[in-house]
Design an enzyme around this catalytic site. Structure first.
Site, PDB file in Angstrom:
ATOM      1  N   LYS A  22     -12.438  -3.356  -8.889  1.00  0.00           N
ATOM      2  CA  LYS A  22     -11.464  -4.065  -8.032  1.00  0.00           C
ATOM      3  C   LYS A  22     -11.944  -4.091  -6.588  1.00  0.00           C
ATOM      4  O   LYS A  22     -11.957  -5.141  -5.942  1.00  0.00           O
ATOM      5  CB  LYS A  22     -10.110  -3.358  -8.098  1.00  0.00           C
ATOM      6  CG  LYS A  22      -9.127  -3.737  -6.991  1.00  0.00           C
ATOM      7  CD  LYS A  22      -7.777  -3.095  -7.138  1.00  0.00           C
ATOM      8  CE  LYS A  22      -7.664  -1.785  -6.458  1.00  0.00           C
ATOM      9  NZ  LYS A  22      -7.428  -1.800  -5.007  1.00  0.00           N
ATOM     10  N   ASN A  23     -12.380  -2.913  -6.099  1.00  0.00           N
ATOM     11  CA  ASN A  23     -12.660  -2.811  -4.662  1.00  0.00           C
ATOM     12  C   ASN A  23     -14.026  -3.356  -4.269  1.00  0.00           C
ATOM     13  O   ASN A  23     -14.333  -3.429  -3.084  1.00  0.00           O
ATOM     14  CB  ASN A  23     -12.477  -1.369  -4.195  1.00  0.00           C
ATOM     15  CG  ASN A  23     -11.008  -0.956  -4.244  1.00  0.00           C
ATOM     16  OD1 ASN A  23     -10.130  -1.807  -4.387  1.00  0.00           O
ATOM     17  ND2 ASN A  23     -10.747   0.331  -4.189  1.00  0.00           N
ATOM     18  N   CYS A 119      -0.618  -0.256  -1.056  1.00  0.00           N
ATOM     19  CA  CYS A 119       0.042   0.977  -1.496  1.00  0.00           C
ATOM     20  C   CYS A 119       0.478   1.812  -0.288  1.00  0.00           C
ATOM     21  O   CYS A 119      -0.265   1.951   0.677  1.00  0.00           O
ATOM     22  CB  CYS A 119      -0.921   1.804  -2.360  1.00  0.00           C
ATOM     23  SG  CYS A 119      -1.251   1.019  -3.933  1.00  0.00           S
ATOM     24  N   ARG A 124      -2.032   3.664   7.484  1.00  0.00           N
ATOM     25  CA  ARG A 124      -2.991   2.580   7.222  1.00  0.00           C
ATOM     26  C   ARG A 124      -3.012   1.529   8.349  1.00  0.00           C
ATOM     27  O   ARG A 124      -2.805   0.352   8.127  1.00  0.00           O
ATOM     28  CB  ARG A 124      -2.720   1.912   5.880  1.00  0.00           C
ATOM     29  CG  ARG A 124      -2.687   2.880   4.722  1.00  0.00           C
ATOM     30  CD  ARG A 124      -2.628   2.183   3.396  1.00  0.00           C
ATOM     31  NE  ARG A 124      -3.967   1.789   2.941  1.00  0.00           N
ATOM     32  CZ  ARG A 124      -4.184   1.203   1.757  1.00  0.00           C
ATOM     33  NH1 ARG A 124      -3.182   0.881   0.966  1.00  0.00           N
ATOM     34  NH2 ARG A 124      -5.422   0.901   1.381  1.00  0.00           N
ATOM     35  N   PRO A 125      -3.255   1.955   9.594  1.00  0.00           N
ATOM     36  CA  PRO A 125      -3.354   0.980  10.683  1.00  0.00           C
ATOM     37  C   PRO A 125      -4.606   0.116  10.514  1.00  0.00           C
ATOM     38  O   PRO A 125      -5.437   0.395   9.650  1.00  0.00           O
ATOM     39  CB  PRO A 125      -3.472   1.855  11.919  1.00  0.00           C
ATOM     40  CG  PRO A 125      -4.014   3.155  11.437  1.00  0.00           C
ATOM     41  CD  PRO A 125      -3.504   3.319  10.024  1.00  0.00           C
ATOM     42  N   ASP A 127      -6.406  -0.742  13.423  1.00  0.00           N
ATOM     43  CA  ASP A 127      -6.962  -0.747  14.792  1.00  0.00           C
ATOM     44  C   ASP A 127      -8.485  -0.856  14.814  1.00  0.00           C
ATOM     45  O   ASP A 127      -9.061  -1.543  15.665  1.00  0.00           O
ATOM     46  CB  ASP A 127      -6.484   0.483  15.563  1.00  0.00           C
ATOM     47  CG  ASP A 127      -6.664   1.788  14.781  1.00  0.00           C
ATOM     48  OD1 ASP A 127      -6.715   2.859  15.393  1.00  0.00           O
ATOM     49  OD2 ASP A 127      -6.773   1.731  13.538  1.00  0.00           O
ATOM     50  N   ARG A 402      -2.237  -3.866 -10.848  1.00  0.00           N
ATOM     51  CA  ARG A 402      -2.970  -4.351  -9.670  1.00  0.00           C
ATOM     52  C   ARG A 402      -4.441  -3.952  -9.765  1.00  0.00           C
ATOM     53  O   ARG A 402      -5.310  -4.609  -9.205  1.00  0.00           O
ATOM     54  CB  ARG A 402      -2.369  -3.779  -8.391  1.00  0.00           C
ATOM     55  CG  ARG A 402      -0.993  -4.311  -8.070  1.00  0.00           C
ATOM     56  CD  ARG A 402      -0.531  -3.815  -6.745  1.00  0.00           C
ATOM     57  NE  ARG A 402      -1.601  -3.951  -5.764  1.00  0.00           N
ATOM     58  CZ  ARG A 402      -1.594  -3.333  -4.602  1.00  0.00           C
ATOM     59  NH1 ARG A 402      -0.603  -2.546  -4.267  1.00  0.00           N
ATOM     60  NH2 ARG A 402      -2.589  -3.491  -3.754  1.00  0.00           N
TER      61      ARG A 402
HETATM   62  C1  EPZ Z   1     -10.159   0.956   0.778  1.00  0.00           C
HETATM   63  O1  EPZ Z   1      -8.954   0.924   1.515  1.00  0.00           O
HETATM   64  C2  EPZ Z   1      -9.728   0.854  -0.690  1.00  0.00           C
HETATM   65  N1  EPZ Z   1      -9.017  -0.398  -0.909  1.00  0.00           N
HETATM   66  C3  EPZ Z   1      -8.799   2.020  -1.030  1.00  0.00           C
HETATM   67  O2  EPZ Z   1      -8.485   1.937  -2.419  1.00  0.00           O
HETATM   68  C4  EPZ Z   1      -9.552   3.323  -0.774  1.00  0.00           C
HETATM   69  O3  EPZ Z   1      -8.697   4.400  -1.028  1.00  0.00           O
HETATM   70  C5  EPZ Z   1     -10.018   3.360   0.685  1.00  0.00           C
HETATM   71  O4  EPZ Z   1     -10.830   2.201   0.971  1.00  0.00           O
HETATM   72  C6  EPZ Z   1     -10.828   4.596   0.998  1.00  0.00           C
HETATM   73  O5  EPZ Z   1     -11.926   4.674   0.160  1.00  0.00           O
HETATM   74  C7  EPZ Z   1      -9.726  -1.544  -1.092  1.00  0.00           C
HETATM   75  O6  EPZ Z   1     -10.942  -1.541  -1.050  1.00  0.00           O
HETATM   76  C8  EPZ Z   1      -8.937  -2.798  -1.333  1.00  0.00           C
HETATM   77  P1  EPZ Z   1     -10.077   2.714   4.885  1.00  0.00           P
HETATM   78  P2  EPZ Z   1      -9.017   0.730   3.138  1.00  0.00           P
HETATM   79  O7  EPZ Z   1     -10.029   1.666   5.931  1.00  0.00           O
HETATM   80  O8  EPZ Z   1     -10.175  -0.109   3.495  1.00  0.00           O
HETATM   81  C9  EPZ Z   1      -7.845   4.899   8.458  1.00  0.00           C
HETATM   82  C10 EPZ Z   1      -7.100   1.800  -4.323  1.00  0.00           C
HETATM   83  O9  EPZ Z   1      -6.315   2.602  -4.870  1.00  0.00           O
HETATM   84  N2  EPZ Z   1      -7.983   3.638   9.197  1.00  0.00           N
HETATM   85  O10 EPZ Z   1     -11.412   3.232   4.435  1.00  0.00           O
HETATM   86  O11 EPZ Z   1      -7.664   0.338   3.568  1.00  0.00           O
HETATM   87  C11 EPZ Z   1      -6.884   4.765   7.287  1.00  0.00           C
HETATM   88  O12 EPZ Z   1      -5.540   4.937   7.707  1.00  0.00           O
HETATM   89  C12 EPZ Z   1      -7.107   1.679  -2.813  1.00  0.00           C
HETATM   90  O13 EPZ Z   1      -7.924   1.068  -4.925  1.00  0.00           O
HETATM   91  C13 EPZ Z   1      -7.533   3.579  10.512  1.00  0.00           C
HETATM   92  O14 EPZ Z   1      -7.019   4.545  11.052  1.00  0.00           O
HETATM   93  O15 EPZ Z   1      -9.288   2.242   3.592  1.00  0.00           O
HETATM   94  C14 EPZ Z   1      -7.335   5.879   6.379  1.00  0.00           C
HETATM   95  O16 EPZ Z   1      -6.784   7.094   6.837  1.00  0.00           O
HETATM   96  C15 EPZ Z   1      -6.131   2.637  -2.135  1.00  0.00           C
HETATM   97  N3  EPZ Z   1      -7.675   2.399  11.187  1.00  0.00           N
HETATM   98  C16 EPZ Z   1      -8.855   5.911   6.612  1.00  0.00           C
HETATM   99  O17 EPZ Z   1      -9.086   5.233   7.861  1.00  0.00           O
HETATM  100  C17 EPZ Z   1      -8.242   1.291  10.603  1.00  0.00           C
HETATM  101  O18 EPZ Z   1      -8.355   0.237  11.275  1.00  0.00           O
HETATM  102  C18 EPZ Z   1      -9.652   5.223   5.509  1.00  0.00           C
HETATM  103  O19 EPZ Z   1      -9.144   3.921   5.373  1.00  0.00           O
HETATM  104  C19 EPZ Z   1      -8.678   1.385   9.261  1.00  0.00           C
HETATM  105  C20 EPZ Z   1      -8.552   2.573   8.583  1.00  0.00           C
END
Ligand code: EPZ
Length: 429
Positions: A22-23, A119, A124-125, A127, A402
């Site tokens: 998916k990802n 989810c 999940r900001p 920024d 999903r």
């Molecule tokens: C991707 O989400 C995946 N989703 C998530 O899978 C996965 O858990 C995650 O990466 C971590 O590996 C998809 O690929 C569609 P991040 P993403 O940006 O990109 C913080 C599933 O179950 N952050 O790596 O949203 C954030 O809050 C899903 O398949 C900021 O603070 O994750 C988190 O604490 C769930 N500011 C951390 O970074 C930002 O602008 C990692 O988030 C972006 C992120």
């Protein structure tokens, strides 16, 4: 509303071909907006989030009037002129819509869209996404809950991620591969899904160095061409079924999965008493479990190659059956612990302790009715139910659809007694 009815207590046996990731598929689908000519994605998973992304892509003018669709060969995508305003409701329904910002900047030159959904596993900001696009010269405004961005053709830039964000890196890669000049990104995430996106783009003609490392360099190119591409197997779906085998006991063979992508998960499963054999040459994993489960003392999630947060709920379920106690700390998503409350309804000994959860294994788990709070929570509850004698109902299974093509089909194939049910909506009178 769909539910799953599980009668647990059976060992899992058999062979399963793992669905496409998916990802990996979602950012690759967004990337096809940048390509001239037709792309065919083989093994693209037929899941709700892919259909959501497909609806958005059709809506922004891709697919010459909606011809993007699953065919016998795979998911066919062909684009003509792209508009920068994706469907508002669709964007709100899942997180991956956030990566359209980069793709729309690179094609339409602008975007206007709501904050992404997804989810509820933490704040999940976005920024880093916004800071990064601004660092590349884009104007990005947040106005009345909308994100509005515009840029001429980007001319190069640098961004160091405060934290290795998967989605934010995907956005910056998509924004820059067809820009002018050179781009340098540091403290990048190294997830396999990033490697797959860059592999796809390089096959289409992009100039990218350093994928899978924390430093990525991109030289913008004028043109990217449509290709045929096979989406690699989904490491989290495979890990989910491996944890299921750890709960039920048995032996299963998983095909179409690169074991190197699951090293962190395999290491922990071996500590719980599972025997895992990998065949890298054939993208195959075999897991054997005699059903005796030892708790690992602690599991802490981290960016790749650390233990994946997307496997944390499933390991919480396994810990509920294991001898001893396990402390789980999710360092990626601060409130990804909703599975704990649901497992308690099945008799699990789970308690929260500040920012972590402590699970003490028990033989006293019993059937009941639980609710999928999100995608991976739902999957975790399904595999927990496989370890419980008696009937368990998992409600709100739409979340599971999903990310899993058909978890009932897959687990039934391995010998589980699991059925889909449609819960009659109460008419309220
Ligand atoms: C991707 O989400 C995946 N989703 C998530 O899978 C996965 O858990 C995650 O990466 C971590 O590996 C998809 O690929 C569609 P991040 P993403 O940006 O990109 C913080 C599933 O179950 N952050 O790596 O949203 C954030 O809050 C899903 O398949 C900021 O603070 O994750 C988190 O604490 C769930 N500011 C951390 O970074 C930002 O602008 C990692 O988030 C972006 C992120």
């Amino acid at each position: 509303m769909c539910e799953l009815e599980v009668r647990g207590g059976r060992r899992l046996e058999g062979t399963l071909v793992i669905q496409g990731s998916k990802n990996s598929a979602l950012p690759i689908m967004a990337a096809t907006l940048l390509l001239d000519g037709e792309t065919v994605l083989k093994d693209c998973p037929d899941i709700l989030d892919v259909h959501e992304m497909l609806a958005i892509i059709n809506g922004v003018g891709g697919c010459d009037g909606g011809s993007c669709r699953f065919t016998g060969e795979g998911l066919r995508l062909l684009h003509n002129k792209v508009d920068g305003v994706p469907d508002y409701e669709s964007c709100m329904r899942f997180r991956a819509s956030s990566i359209l910002m980069g793709a729309l900047l690179a094609t339409a030159g602008f975007f206007a869209m709501p904050y992404p959904g997804g989810c509820r596993i933490g704040r999940r900001p976005i920024d880093y996404h916004i800071e990064g696009l601004r660092a590349l010269g884009a104007e990005v405004e947040e106005k009345d809950g909308m994100l509005i961005g515009y840029a001429g053709r980007l001319k190069g830039g640098y961004y160091r991620f405060p934290y290795p964000s998967v989605g934010a890196l995907e956005n910056l890669i998509l924004a820059s591969v067809k820009g002018k000049g050179e781009y340098l990104f540091e403290n990048c995430s190294k997830e396999p899904e990033i490697v797959d996106l860059c592999d796809f783009l390089m096959r289409a003609g992009a100039d990218i160095e350093g994928t899978g490392t924390d430093t990525i360099r991109i030289k913008g190119v004028e043109k990217l061409n449509g290709i045929q591409y096979r989406v690699p197997g989904d490491r989290i779906v495979a890990g989910t079924y491996m944890a299921a085998c750890g709960i039920t006991g048995g032996n299963i063979r998983l095909r179409n999965i690169e074991s190197a992508r699951l090293e962190g998960v395999i290491e922990v499963l071996k500590k719980t008493g599972c025997h895992v054999f990998t065949d890298a040459g054939n993208d195959e994993i075999i897991i054997l479990s005699d059903g005796r489960r030892k708790a690992v003392s602690s599991i802490e999630t981290a960016p790749y190659p650390g233990f994946p947060t997307d496997m944390q709920p499933q390991m919480m379920a396994l810990a509920a059956f294991s001898t001893g106690s396990c402390r789980i700390v999710d360092k990626v998503f601060e409130s990804r612990y909703r599975t704990a409350e649901e497992l308690k309804k099945l008799g699990a000994d789970v308690r929260t302790d500040g920012g972590s959860v402590i699970i003490t294994g028990s033989e006293r788990l019993h059937g009941g009715a639980v609710r999928a709070a999100d995608l991976r929570c739902g999957a975790a509850l399904v595999i927990a139910a496989l370890g419980i004698y008696g009937k368990t109902i998992i409600e709100d299974c739409g979340y599971i659809m999903r990310g899993y093509e058909d978890i009932q089909r897959d687990l039934e194939e391995l010998g589980a007694d699991i059925l889909w049910r449609i819960k009659e909506e109460s008419t309220g009178n």
